[in-house]
Write a protein that holds these residues in place. Structure first.
Motif, short mmCIF file in Angstrom:
data_model
loop_
_atom_site.label_atom_id
_atom_site.label_comp_id
_atom_site.label_asym_id
_atom_site.label_seq_id
_atom_site.Cartn_x
_atom_site.Cartn_y
_atom_site.Cartn_z
N THR A 745 0.81 -1.23 0.00
CA THR A 745 0.00 0.00 0.00
C THR A 745 0.84 1.26 0.00
O THR A 745 0.30 2.36 0.17
N HIS A 746 2.15 1.16 -0.19
CA HIS A 746 3.03 2.34 -0.10
C HIS A 746 3.68 2.70 -1.43
O HIS A 746 4.72 3.36 -1.44
N GLY A 747 3.12 2.26 -2.55
CA GLY A 747 3.60 2.73 -3.84
C GLY A 747 4.58 1.83 -4.54
O GLY A 747 5.07 2.20 -5.61
N HIS A 748 4.89 0.65 -4.01
CA HIS A 748 5.75 -0.27 -4.74
C HIS A 748 4.90 -1.02 -5.77
O HIS A 748 3.75 -1.36 -5.51
N MET A 749 5.51 -1.29 -6.94
CA MET A 749 4.76 -1.97 -8.00
C MET A 749 5.71 -2.86 -8.80
O MET A 749 6.90 -2.59 -8.90
#
Length: 821
Positions: A745-749
């Protein structure tokens, strides 16, 4: 069989050409055996004779017109000569006196606008000399717009910095017939004379290859220069030769009468009467005229006056008129110039320059579920003109974020984000400022008054601009994703594209309110509009009822109505006043694009939407343009700064103007003077020009597993990753890929690419948005002399002090050496 031939079976035999039922011209000539039909021969001969006679007639008319222009016939106005001083030491008044004395029998008159008229009966020529003041750039540019000949005056040291600035401005505006004249060389010694000539020729060779400077120090030099000026071949200047124009010899102002005034605004207006020789084409009283720096106006009346500065050729008179010659001359001297009313405005062209948009004729959005009072979401209908591919673009917005506002709000957000980024390094800057304060404190004893003339706020602003320009060059269009604001909200107006060059963008989609105020001229209709406007002017040359047209070469008085009183407050006798006639539709507002390039000696950063002063052809106005690249394509990427090298396109809202026309760009500096920023030319009109602003979001690889990479720092929420999932990714080293899924949920993809990435590579995502210029057109503007003039005075004072010090040291050294003698 001995000696027998063998017929080959491999020889190709082509089929003969079938001419049909008629015979070709070659066959007819072959069958005629040289015979010619008498009727056809006679007909062809007559046609050739007619064409030959028409060509001879046209050649004779052109020759007579060229000879009349060169000789200064009675139907042509006097040649307008502008003396341009390129050095502070040049004495222009002495040059004017020498030109007056070239023919002692000539008639010399000076108008109220300080224009010197010299009519030489011996040389059968007449000229009008205009002498703009050294350091007055506005007077120089206004006089150069209507000049027939430039005479550049240089001193023994050539050109100074202000002279080079004036020469660059005049060359950007357009140079007619010209010549260079040097002054003060006869007083030099042989060695210094040779060095001075080499120095002057070297400076002239940079801008005008092959040109040589003439001398003007004696009466003989003035007479030679006079003959060269009057016999110099004219060079056309397109933006003025196709229209009527006038340089005023007398300026009068009549305020509106108190009885006729209905409102206080009209009380501040009046009628401006300009007297002078009409040049160029015929002038219709019903067409509009333009005063540079003040705008467009209507005319109320045109009067024609007898020529006040005629060319009197003195020669042998007829003996039969010898008795009446004295009385006739006395009558001519006592009689005042006659004037008569030539035309009165009956149906003047309207001054309405904008379209009044209909408030109800706007794009309507489909109602949402909340507006209809339903819980179910409403299916949005496909907009007309939107293809299936465009429907896949990111057009969805969150609740309360509709796309009705203009693009300026989003641009303001961009600037705010940049300011926030700068505030992060505030501590370092404050430390640097403290260091600066300590340095200045230590040097306070030496330069106590140095800081009084410095504007620290301006210094900081220029420093921030330079830092922004440097970052833009190193990392073009890169923007950091905000931490406290979702990216889908911050960049809601931006969309992704598979290909910048091939993706279709509807030019009529989501236009701002200001686009409803302008007249639309696409590039396909530009040529037709230009033909219609020029043809309308040619059709009006037949006159309008009882009104007559003002013919070029006549001395006329033009009544310009509804001119503000402030014109006379700013007017001075040494400031030339020029007037230009307008084509039909030339006063209407549209989107104007100019191709410009930065001047080599101007290094300060120029950001898009900064206020600049434009001089396009005969118009001068201020505006806040946006910059875009110059290329042959259907979309153009916006540039945030004026580049140091190369050409760029500046777009703004301005009146319709037809190419070709020169462009000069000025900007106000810290000393409230104007510097020449760039020069270029006008582009054809195109209101469908699509200018795209690009934003690049960057991320860093966290884990690399062959072609699969974990990326971070591009987004900071899971919702943003899902929102921008359809958009393609690229890297600085040329790899391409796409988002597969969000991690956490912290922007890692997790992303996949077409090849394995390196650890030092950067992942980028391009977002695009169409931008429009601001409505900032202002026709009331003047150009002040640049700060170079003041610098020249300071340099001259320093040079004089150095000369005095060197002379004193030489005297001391001489006295010291006398002891040894």
């Amino acid at each position: 069989m001995a000696g027998g031939g063998h017929r080959t079976t491999l020889k190709q035999k082509n089929k003969t050409h079938n001419h049909g039922k008629h015979r070709s011209k070659r066959n007819l000539k072959r069958e005629a055996h040289g015979k010619v039909n008498v009727k056809q021969l006679t007909k062809d001969k007559k046609i050739k004779d007619i064409l030959r006679q028409e060509a001879l007639k046209k050649r004779g008319e052109d020759r007579d017109g060229a000879l009349n222009d060169r000789r200064g016939a009675t139907t042509t106005p006097p040649r307008l000569v502008v003396l341009i001083s390129l050095h502070a030491s040049v004495n222009t008044a002495a040059a004017v006196e020498l030109l007056k004395e070239a023919d002692l029998s000539s008639d010399v008159n000076t108008s109220e606008q300080l224009n010197v008229h010299v009519s030489s009966g011996k040389l059968k020529k007449r000229i009008c000399i205009t002498n703009p003041e050294y350091g007055n750039l506005q007077a120089l540019l206004d006089a150069a717009k209507v000049a027939d000949i430039f005479v550049f005056l240089v001193g023994e040291s050539g050109m100074d910095r202000y002279g080079e600035h004036c020469l660059a401005s005049v060359m950007g505006q357009g140079v007619p017939a010209h010549m260079f004249v040097s002054q003060g060389l006869t007083e030099l010694s042989k060695k210094r004379l040779t060095d001075a000539k080499k120095r002057i020729d070297k400076q002239i060779e940079k801008s005008f290859p092959g040109e040589k400077a003439r001398t003007l120090d004696s009466w003989q030099d003035a007479q030679v220069l006079w003959r060269q000026i009057t016999n110099l071949a004219q060079k056309p200047i397109h933006f003025r030769d196709s229209r009527p124009y006038l340089l005023s010899e007398k300026v009068e102002f009549e305020p509106n009468q108190a009885e006729d005034v209905e409102s206080p605004e009209i009380a501040e207006l009046g009628t401006l009467k300009l007297s002078g020789y009409l040049r160029g084409h015929e002038l219709n009283v019903n067409q509009l005229v333009h005063l540079p720096g003040w705008g467009d106006f209507q005319m109320s009346q045109i009067d024609q006056v007898d020529d006040p500065y005629p060319l009197v050729v003195k020669g042998n008179k007829d003996r039969r008129q010898k008795k009446d010659s004295l009385t006739a001359d006395q009558d001519m001297e006592e009689a005042a110039p006659r004037s008569f009313r030539l035309a009165v405005a009956t149906n003047p062209e309207s001054l309405q320059s904008e379209v009044v948009p209909d408030e109800m004729d706007q794009e309507q959005t489909w109602p949402t579920a909340e507006e209809l009072g339903e819980d179910k979401p409403v299916k949005v209908k496909a907009l007309k003109g939107v293809s299936d591919y465009q429907s896949n673009w990111i057009l969805d917005l969150e609740d309360g974020d509709d796309g009705s506002d203009g693009s300026d709000d989003d641009d303001d957000k961009d600037e705010e984000m940049d300011e926030e980024d700068k505030s992060d390094g505030g501590s370092d800057e404050s430390d640097a400022e403290d260091g600066i304060d300590e340095d200045t404190a230590t040097e306070a004893d030496e330069n106590t008054n140095y800081d009084e003339g410095m504007d620290l706020e301006e210094e900081r602003r220029v420093y921030e601009r330079m830092k922004e320009e440097r970052l833009h060059v190193q990392f073009p269009d890169e923007v950091d994703t905000p931490l406290d604001n979702p990216a889908r909200v911050r960049f809601a107006r931006y969309r992704g594209m598979d290909s910048f060059h091939n993706t279709y963008w509807d030019p009529k989609e989501m236009l701002p309110y200001d686009y409803g105020r302008i007249y639309r001229v696409s590039k396909h209709h530009y040529k037709r509009l230009k033909k219609i406007s020029v043809r309308t002017l040619e059709d009006s040359e037949d006159g309008d009822g009882d009104n007559l047209l003002a013919e070029p070469g006549n001395f006329v008085i033009i009544y310009v109505k509804d001119v503000p009183k402030a014109f006379m407050d700013f007017h001075k006798a040494e400031m030339p006043v020029a007037l230009f006639g307008l084509f039909k539709n030339e006063h209407k507002m549209t989107l104007v694009s100019t191709m410009i390039s930065r001047m080599p000696n101007f290094k300060a950063p120029v950001k898009a939407k900064d206020p600049l002063v434009f001089q396009i052809g005969f118009r001068r106005f201020s505006s806040c343009p946006i910059f875009s690249e110059h290329a042959h394509q259907n979309k153009f990427k916006m540039e945030r700064f004026l580049p140091q090298k190369g050409f760029i396109v500046a777009s703004m809202y301005a009146p319709i103007m037809f190419a070709p026309a020169p462009v000069l760009v000025f900007r106000e500096n810290v000393m409230q003077k104007y510097d020449l920023v760039a020069k270029g030319s006008l582009l054809p009109l195109d209101t469908d020009r699509i200018i795209i602003k690009r934003v690049v979001l960057s991320g860093a690889p966290f884990k690399i597993n062959k072609k699969t990479v974990t990326v971070r720092y591009m987004f900071f929420t899971r919702e943003d990753i899902e929102y921008y999932k359809p958009i393609e990714l690229r890297t600085k080293l040329g790899k391409r890929g796409h988002i597969k899924q969000a991690l956490g949920t912290h922007g890692h993809m997790k992303c996949s690419f077409n090849a394995q990435l390196k650890s030092d590579d950067t992942i980028l995502m391009n977002l695009y948005k169409r931008v429009f210029p601001k409505w900032s057109f202002d026709p009331h503007v003047s150009i002040l002399p640049p700060a170079i003039a003041q610098l020249e005075k300071e340099e001259e004072e320093e040079d004089a002090e150095e000369m005095v010090e060197s002379e004193s040291t030489e005297k001391r050294e001489g006295a010291a050496y006398q002891m040894f003698d």
